[in-house]
Structures are given as structure tokens and as C-alpha cells.
Design an enzyme around this catalytic site. Structure first.
Site, PDB file in Angstrom:
ATOM      1  CG  ASP A 105      73.147  14.154  24.894  1.00  0.00           C
ATOM      2  OD1 ASP A 105      73.743  14.229  25.981  1.00  0.00           O
ATOM      3  OD2 ASP A 105      73.105  13.111  24.208  1.00  0.00           O
ATOM      4  CG  HIS A 303      72.027  16.444  29.983  1.00  0.00           C
ATOM      5  ND1 HIS A 303      73.118  17.023  29.374  1.00  0.00           N
ATOM      6  CD2 HIS A 303      71.583  15.479  29.134  1.00  0.00           C
ATOM      7  CE1 HIS A 303      73.344  16.422  28.218  1.00  0.00           C
ATOM      8  NE2 HIS A 303      72.428  15.488  28.041  1.00  0.00           N
TER       9      HIS A 303
END
Length: 332
Positions: A105, A303
Site C-alpha cells: 500500500d 487489497h
């Protein structure tokens, strides 16, 4: 070669803004693990023992503004240049000259820029979920402001000081649970449902979080770890990363379109907006990451890749790390 795996140890090391907290496990070549938003060193809990068992020194940091690391008051203390130097300080504080850096991320963006700006320190780079996108184009704040039509993109929402804090901090645990669920493969909203990356007019991000059970990868105990840290620190330090994107664009003007030549790795999930929206960035890897060793898209993964699919990610990382030369010439 698999070896005895010691327990995780914790310590604070000096850094430009004060101190960085890190968790450490194993001995061997140093692998620096950098988390994203809204996470902590704990996001690497599944990778650290696997890397240690494979003969590496796994070190996961709390990024500046998170956990037990320092939280400077100034918003511009969270610009990318500062975070890169934090990583360099950690490597040197550990008595090393170089390291492999792996990020997820925002940590992937920090890792990529660390490799770009300090190639003599970071000899290889692994990126999870967020592909490398060279600096360029219009000012990021202008781009984000133009997205979504009548709705507001979450990055713009996060950029206004105090606004997201007012939503999150009254119920940190509940907000985190919803945010993690919104981006997890097994709990994300169905296709066609309102997109949780956007805020409706007059609404909050939380309005679009799924209302069902938490994702399978997140136990109540694990959620408590994350919530406990943010309840103690607040969210401003973490959110300040979003509030420096235009500063980063200015700071990195000399690196417009720059490629990263060190050995690199990418892994993302096919259900992650970070990989679908940035598909062109992945296609450009032959130019932007000419040292790319392997690239992986995990089918049906969201994610939180190293937590949703820890065994697959561990295998991908350890195979890549094992094939790297112990030292590599600095890329300039």
C-alpha cells in the site's frame, strides 16, 4: 535453508524525526518491511517468521506517525523525502549498509521511492498491491479533485486536516473493521454497489462500508491490536501521508518519469482497485521497472494481500529473495 526461528523482538532506533519502532526476527540479509494505511508493523506478522525461517533478517517498522514511532506535529514532516530517510536511518541503526525493501500500500510507494532515491542503500525492492507509477502528470491534488463527479474520492477526503479524524476517532475499532472489510475479497461490496472509495455528498466514507462480518483474515484479537494502536495515537500521523502528495510531486520533480533498475518484484490482487485502476502502470513495468524479476496477480484476492493470502505471499517473497544476489551494484 530453513533455520531455527527466534522470537520477534522490538526496539526503538534513532531517526531524523526522533525514533522509529521496529520488530525484528531472524538473522541473515536484511529485509525491511514497510506497511501501509491504516496498518502497522503487525501487518507483516505472517511474513516475518517465514522470512526468518528462510534465512533472512526480517525487520518490520512502524512508519513515522504510527504506533510507537515518533509523530511530528508538522504536516510536512510526512513528505516522501522524510520517510525515505527514516528507512535509511533504520538500515544504518541496525549496523547494515544495505537492505532489500518490501512495502504494501503506501509502504509500496515508500519502498519504490526509497529504491529510486537511495539505490546505494536499497539493493532490491518488492511492491505489494500498489504498482510503481513514476512521478509525472498534473498535480495529484488536481487529479483527485476531478474524480468522482458529484462524489468525492477518498484521497481528497483524507487530505483535509481533521475531517477524516472526526469520522474515525469516535469509533476507531468499528471504522477500521469496516475499512478492512470494504477492501477484502470476501467482504467487499458486490459489483454495482456504491463504491467505498468515494464519499457521497454530505456523507462519510463509512456510509459505504459493508455491514456484515469481518473478513476471514481478521480475527477479533487481530483487530484489537490495530484498534488499540490507533486509539492511543489518533489518526493524524497516518493521514498526513495523504496530505503531502502535492509536496511529493514538487519535491520529486527531478525524477519525472524515472525508472527503478534494481531487482524488483510486484504482487497484487485481481479484486484490488489498486491493481485494476493502475493496470496501465503494471503494463509499463518493462520500462519503469527494467529489473523486474517476477510479477504476480493473485486471483480473487483483495487489497490486504499479505494478510489475505499469507502462504502464497510468503512463497513469492522467499523465492524472490533467495534468488537475489547478496549484494548488488548501486543503480544510479
Amino acid at each position: 535453508m530453513t533455520q531455527h526461528v527466534p522470537e520477534i523482538t522490538h526496539r526503538l532506533v534513532p531517526a531524523p524525526a526522533g525514533r522509529i519502532h521496529l520488530a525484528e526476527q531472524g538473522t541473515g540479509p536484511l529485509v525491511l518491511l514497510v506497511h501501509g494505511f491504516p496498518e502497522s508493523w503487525y501487518s507483516w506478522r505472517h511474513q516475518m517468521p517465514a522470512l526468518a525461517a528462510a534465512g533472512f533478517r526480517a525487520v518490520a517498522v512502524d512508519v513515522r506517525g504510527y504506533g510507537r514511532s515518533s509523530r511530528p506535529a508538522a504536516t510536512d514532516a510526512y513528505r516522501m523525502l522524510e520517510l525515505v530517510e527514516d528507512g535509511v536511518s533504520v538500515v544504518h541503526a541496525l549496523g547494515e549498509e544495505s537492505a532489500v525493501i518490501v512495502g504494501h500500500d503506501w509502504g509500496a510507494t515508500i519502498a519504490a521511492n526509497s529504491a529510486l532515491l537511495r539505490p546505494e542503500v536499497f539493493r532490491a525492492v518488492g511492491l505489494l498491491s500498489v504498482p510503481y507509477t513514476p512521478r509525472g502528470g498534473p498535480r495529484p491534488g488536481d487529479v483527485f479533485a476531478g474524480m468522482g463527479g458529484d462524489e468525492e474520492f477518498y484521497v481528497s477526503y483524507f487530505q483535509e486536516p481533521g475531517r477524516a479524524e472526526a469520522e474515525i476517532e469516535p469509533d476507531v475499532r468499528g471504522w477500521l473493521a469496516g475499512f478492512y472489510a470494504a477492501l477484502s475479497a470476501d467482504t467487499m461490496p458486490a459489483p454495482g454497489a456504491p463504491d467505498p472509495h468515494f464519499v457521497g455528498k454530505g456523507g462519510t466514507l463509512r456510509d459505504r462500508f459493508p455491514a456484515g462480518p469481518p473478513p476471514a483474515w481478521l480475527s477479533a484479537t487481530e483487530l484489537d491490536v490495530y484498534a488499540g494502536e490507533f486509539e492511543r495515537t489518533g489518526l493524524t500521523g497516518a493521514l498526513n501521508r495523504y496530505r503531502n502528495m502535492d509536496r511529493d510531486w514538487e519535491d520529486l520533480a527531478a525524477y519525472d518519469g524515472a525508472s527503478i533498475s534494481q531487482p524488483s518484484l510486484f504482487a497484487g490482487g485481481t479484486l484490488d482497485a489498486s491493481t485494476t485502476w493502475l493496470a496501465d502502470a503494471i503494463e509499463a513495468f518493462p520500462v519503469t521497472l527494467p529489473g523486474l524479476v517476477s510479477s504476480h496477480l493473485l486471483d480473487g484476492c483483495g487489497h490486504w494481500i499479505q494478510q489475505e493470502r499469507p502462504e502464497e505471499v510468503n512463497r513469492i517473497l522467499t523465492d524472490w529473495l533467495a534468488a537475489l544476489p547478496v549484494t548488488a551494484p548501486a543503480a544510479r
